[in-house]
Scaffold this motif. Structure first.
Motif, PDB file in Angstrom:
ATOM      1  N   VAL A 174       0.833  -1.202   0.000  1.00  0.00           N
ATOM      2  CA  VAL A 174       0.000   0.000   0.000  1.00  0.00           C
ATOM      3  C   VAL A 174       0.873   1.259   0.000  1.00  0.00           C
ATOM      4  O   VAL A 174       0.572   2.238  -0.697  1.00  0.00           O
ATOM      5  N   LYS A 175       1.947   1.236   0.755  1.00  0.00           N
ATOM      6  CA  LYS A 175       2.872   2.376   0.811  1.00  0.00           C
ATOM      7  C   LYS A 175       3.404   2.688  -0.583  1.00  0.00           C
ATOM      8  O   LYS A 175       3.449   3.857  -1.012  1.00  0.00           O
ATOM      9  N   THR A 176       3.788   1.656  -1.319  1.00  0.00           N
ATOM     10  CA  THR A 176       4.296   1.853  -2.680  1.00  0.00           C
ATOM     11  C   THR A 176       3.220   2.454  -3.580  1.00  0.00           C
ATOM     12  O   THR A 176       3.489   3.367  -4.374  1.00  0.00           O
ATOM     13  N   ALA A 177       1.990   1.950  -3.444  1.00  0.00           N
ATOM     14  CA  ALA A 177       0.887   2.471  -4.266  1.00  0.00           C
ATOM     15  C   ALA A 177       0.661   3.955  -3.993  1.00  0.00           C
ATOM     16  O   ALA A 177       0.430   4.742  -4.922  1.00  0.00           O
ATOM     17  N   ILE A 178       0.732   4.340  -2.739  1.00  0.00           N
ATOM     18  CA  ILE A 178       0.520   5.753  -2.369  1.00  0.00           C
ATOM     19  C   ILE A 178       1.656   6.617  -2.898  1.00  0.00           C
ATOM     20  O   ILE A 178       1.431   7.669  -3.504  1.00  0.00           O
ATOM     21  N   GLU A 179       2.872   6.160  -2.683  1.00  0.00           N
ATOM     22  CA  GLU A 179       4.033   6.961  -3.083  1.00  0.00           C
ATOM     23  C   GLU A 179       4.172   7.065  -4.600  1.00  0.00           C
ATOM     24  O   GLU A 179       4.680   8.066  -5.105  1.00  0.00           O
ATOM     25  N   GLN A 180       3.737   6.043  -5.309  1.00  0.00           N
ATOM     26  CA  GLN A 180       3.859   6.056  -6.766  1.00  0.00           C
ATOM     27  C   GLN A 180       2.667   6.718  -7.454  1.00  0.00           C
ATOM     28  O   GLN A 180       2.670   6.878  -8.679  1.00  0.00           O
ATOM     29  N   TYR A 181       1.665   7.103  -6.664  1.00  0.00           N
ATOM     30  CA  TYR A 181       0.493   7.746  -7.263  1.00  0.00           C
ATOM     31  C   TYR A 181       0.867   9.128  -7.790  1.00  0.00           C
ATOM     32  O   TYR A 181       1.456   9.944  -7.075  1.00  0.00           O
ATOM     33  N   ASP A 182       0.537   9.389  -9.038  1.00  0.00           N
ATOM     34  CA  ASP A 182       0.861  10.654  -9.700  1.00  0.00           C
ATOM     35  C   ASP A 182      -0.415  11.179 -10.353  1.00  0.00           C
ATOM     36  O   ASP A 182      -0.977  10.537 -11.241  1.00  0.00           O
ATOM     37  N   THR A 183      -0.887  12.324  -9.901  1.00  0.00           N
ATOM     38  CA  THR A 183      -2.137  12.871 -10.437  1.00  0.00           C
ATOM     39  C   THR A 183      -2.057  13.120 -11.935  1.00  0.00           C
ATOM     40  O   THR A 183      -3.057  12.987 -12.647  1.00  0.00           O
ATOM     41  N   GLU A 184      -0.873  13.462 -12.431  1.00  0.00           N
ATOM     42  CA  GLU A 184      -0.737  13.739 -13.859  1.00  0.00           C
ATOM     43  C   GLU A 184      -0.792  12.461 -14.694  1.00  0.00           C
ATOM     44  O   GLU A 184      -1.218  12.484 -15.857  1.00  0.00           O
TER      45      GLU A 184
END
Length: 207
Positions: free
Chosen positions: A184-194
């Motif tokens: 989950v941490k990876t998913a959050i950190e890799q999330y990019d709005t663009e």
């Protein structure tokens, strides 16, 4: 409001994020463990629908089983709880600050306020082992699952088995508690709005 934050929070967040995250799943799925870990890492509060439900039971001097029976008999308890959770999601969604909402319907109730929706699950035998030390028995846990699913469909036309709009579905029996957190941490950190091309639409819940 039942806001959790049992562990000492770091002075600098381990996860730098302003996302509103919903965590859902059946009893024993590992949602509480993940939420506590995320709350600490993100240095943010979380609200648990289960905790609020238990608080309502205690206020009425009812056991969890009795409270479930009361909820089966009338929609007042469910609607009051869900309206409260929906209001909390709206408030934090407008704040631009990180927040975690946990309940079976959290992803539905948060609607477009949710940035990332998680569904956790595990095989039945694993979940039963995990809830053995709780107030609730295995039989009561299974009754509650069926009862809640029926009420959600009756009140809101929601099928809790419909997981199409969740961003992550995780079988928490396949990894350690820390392993689930790291996913989950990876998913959050890799999330990019663009780079985000769009979430699945969440039907509005009319309470």
């Amino acid at each position: 409001m039942s806001t959790q934050g049992h562990a000492a929070k770091p002075s600098t967040p381990e996860i730098d994020s302003s996302l509103l995250i919903t965590v859902s799943g059946p009893p024993g799925c590992g949602a509480t463990t993940l939420c506590e870990r995320l709350s600490e890492a993100m240095d943010c509060p979380y609200v648990s629908g289960g905790d609020i439900f238990r608080e309502l039971a205690e206020d009425g001097e009812l056991s969890l089983h009795q409270q479930t029976a009361e909820a089966d008999a009338s929609d007042d308890i469910d609607r009051a709880l869900d309206k409260r959770l929906q209001s909390i999601a709206e408030k934090w969604g407008a704040s631009g600050k990180p927040f975690i909402l946990e309940s079976r319907l959290a992803g539905w109730l948060a609607g477009e306020n949710a940035d990332l929706r998680l569904w956790l699950d595990a095989p039945d035998e694993v979940r039963v082992d995990r809830v053995e030390d709780r107030e609730e028995t295995e039989a009561e846990m299974r009754v509650r699952e069926v009862s809640e699913a029926g009420r959600y469909e009756k009140y809101y036309d929601i099928d809790v088995e419909d997981r199409e709009f969740y961003d992550l579905n995780i079988n928490t029996a396949r990894w350690s508690k820390e392993g689930v957190f790291q996913i989950v941490k990876t998913a959050i950190e890799q999330y990019d709005t663009e780079a985000d091309e769009g979430a699945y639409e969440t039907p509005a819940v009319d309470i």
